[in-house]
Scaffold this motif. Sequence first.
Motif, mmCIF file in Angstrom:
data_model
loop_
_atom_site.group_PDB
_atom_site.id
_atom_site.type_symbol
_atom_site.label_atom_id
_atom_site.label_comp_id
_atom_site.label_asym_id
_atom_site.label_seq_id
_atom_site.Cartn_x
_atom_site.Cartn_y
_atom_site.Cartn_z
ATOM 1 N N GLY A 1 0.845 -1.211 0.000
ATOM 2 C CA GLY A 1 0.000 0.000 0.000
ATOM 3 C C GLY A 1 0.870 1.247 0.000
ATOM 4 O O GLY A 1 0.501 2.286 0.552
ATOM 5 N N THR B 1 1.628 3.484 -2.087
ATOM 6 C CA THR B 1 1.230 4.691 -2.815
ATOM 7 C C THR B 1 0.149 5.491 -2.095
ATOM 8 O O THR B 1 -0.155 6.611 -2.506
ATOM 9 N N GLY C 1 0.809 4.890 3.205
ATOM 10 C CA GLY C 1 2.010 4.412 2.518
ATOM 11 C C GLY C 1 3.020 5.533 2.286
ATOM 12 O O GLY C 1 4.226 5.348 2.443
ATOM 13 N N ALA D 1 1.666 -2.264 -4.276
ATOM 14 C CA ALA D 1 0.378 -1.552 -4.357
ATOM 15 C C ALA D 1 -0.541 -2.347 -5.283
ATOM 16 O O ALA D 1 -0.277 -3.531 -5.560
ATOM 17 N N SER D 2 -1.590 -1.727 -5.773
ATOM 18 C CA SER D 2 -2.565 -2.451 -6.604
ATOM 19 C C SER D 2 -2.016 -2.671 -8.010
ATOM 20 O O SER D 2 -0.973 -2.116 -8.388
ATOM 21 N N SER E 1 -0.845 0.285 -10.059
ATOM 22 C CA SER E 1 0.474 0.896 -9.824
ATOM 23 C C SER E 1 1.622 -0.068 -10.126
ATOM 24 O O SER E 1 2.750 0.382 -10.399
ATOM 25 N N TYR F 1 8.150 4.235 -8.679
ATOM 26 C CA TYR F 1 7.339 4.844 -7.618
ATOM 27 C C TYR F 1 6.961 6.277 -7.985
ATOM 28 O O TYR F 1 5.811 6.684 -7.827
ATOM 29 N N VAL G 1 7.282 -0.399 -8.313
ATOM 30 C CA VAL G 1 6.191 -0.907 -7.478
ATOM 31 C C VAL G 1 5.802 -2.304 -7.963
ATOM 32 O O VAL G 1 5.697 -2.544 -9.168
ATOM 33 N N CYS H 1 1.233 -7.024 -4.728
ATOM 34 C CA CYS H 1 1.432 -7.436 -3.329
ATOM 35 C C CYS H 1 1.468 -8.956 -3.236
ATOM 36 O O CYS H 1 0.558 -9.588 -2.667
ATOM 37 N N LEU I 1 -2.311 -1.247 3.551
ATOM 38 C CA LEU I 1 -3.307 -1.695 2.566
ATOM 39 C C LEU I 1 -4.719 -1.380 3.017
ATOM 40 O O LEU I 1 -5.029 -1.407 4.222
#
Length: 368
Positions: free
Chosen positions: A15, A17, A21, A41-42, A45, A50, A73, A76, A91
């Motif tokens: 998480g 971003t 985070g 991240a998701s 991203s 970054y 990035v 996860c 997250l």
Amino acid sequence: MSSSNSPKVKVGVLGATGTVGQRFILQLSSHPNFELVALGASSASAGKRYIDAVAGRWKQVHPVPENVRDLVVQACEVDAFRQCGVVFSGLDSGPAGPVEEAFRAANLRVFSNAKNYRMDPLCPLIVPLVNTDHLDIIPHQRASLSPPIDQGYIVTNANCSTTGVVVVLKALENAFGPLDKVLVTTLQAISGGGYPGVSSMDIVDNVVPLISGEEGKIETETLKILGGLTSDKKAFDNHASGPLAVSAHCNRVPVIDGHLATVSVSFAKKPAPSPEEIVKALRAYRCEAQELGCHSAPEFAITVHDEPDRPQPRLDRDWQNGAGVNVGRIRECPVLDIKFVSLVNNVMLGAATSSVLNAEVALKKGYL
Ligand SMILES: NC(=O)c1ccc[n+]([C@@H]2O[C@H](COP(=O)([O-])OP(=O)(O)OC[C@H]3O[C@@H](n4cnc5c(N)ncnc54)[C@H](OP(=O)(O)O)[C@@H]3O)[C@@H](O)[C@H]2O)c1
């Protein structure tokens, strides 16, 4: 015990971003004990540098640190984080449940801000200025998993508004014995809901008297945090020692960072302490993170303001880099015993700072 000469522990942020985070990034990019090596991240991203993933969404006063800009990035998933001695999680609660469980099962150590495992009977819920002794359930958590693991675990920190109140309650219990009743009314910042959060049309010139699920978190998390570990270190007693009852009202207000709370308390023992005795006790309060000399521990766990109109979010949230709690307006309450105002920086001690400080204590106590 760690020493200042020990090599840095490699760490990752899930998480990375988001609102929390970004605070992790600032705290971990130049940390004496930790080296930031992995970001997650998701899928929106993942695969981006970054600096590109947070383009238009970096909402900090400081720029993205130079040593983080080019980190790519990741999704996860465990494989990208296997090198990490610690994984910090900012997250959303949706992904946090399965992701954090998968990381723990892979023998990784997770320090989480999400709500999912806070009330889990095997997971400590730790406000680092209050109950770092709860880390001692870790061996039992590892042994109880199926299959058991020998390194990993999940440690959680509290809801941001709980954090701002429970530090003061702990100091009061230490000095004056069990509390009986606590009535809390919060005025919570917009950043508590993540980015972009509540729409400007709903919050400018307004107060929203509902933050879904928040009141229950304050009412239940407080009991777990103030309670002890059983003598075999295999369970939390959830404050079984006293009949503490907590009632919360939560409101969203047009403030960017900093949750204010007005609090009334009554003590089990009578006569109740005077406001002057309470000021003295709060100023004297110290916790294990301070005694251990942890890097992110504030000099003052609780700062008591003498000015009659403090603490205020804009003026006091960044005192001690947001790592302590601010208190003011301590006076007698005609319904309960004592009332006061408390303030916590919700994205610092209320979130990222708590996780980082919990990990610093875990390092000092041999849990990393
Ligand atoms: N804000 C606070 O004051 C505060 C305080 C205490 C605790 N918390 C808790 O901390 C957590 C994060 O809050 P926040 O305010 O930082 O939220 P946020 O700003 O919405 O950030 C959420 C983060 O989760 C990532 N994410 C979302 N869905 C994902 C998925 N399916 N898989 C992987 N990553 C995903 C996002 O990545 P993308 O950018 O790629 O979408 C982003 O990095 C929440 O559990 C919240 O309850 C927040």
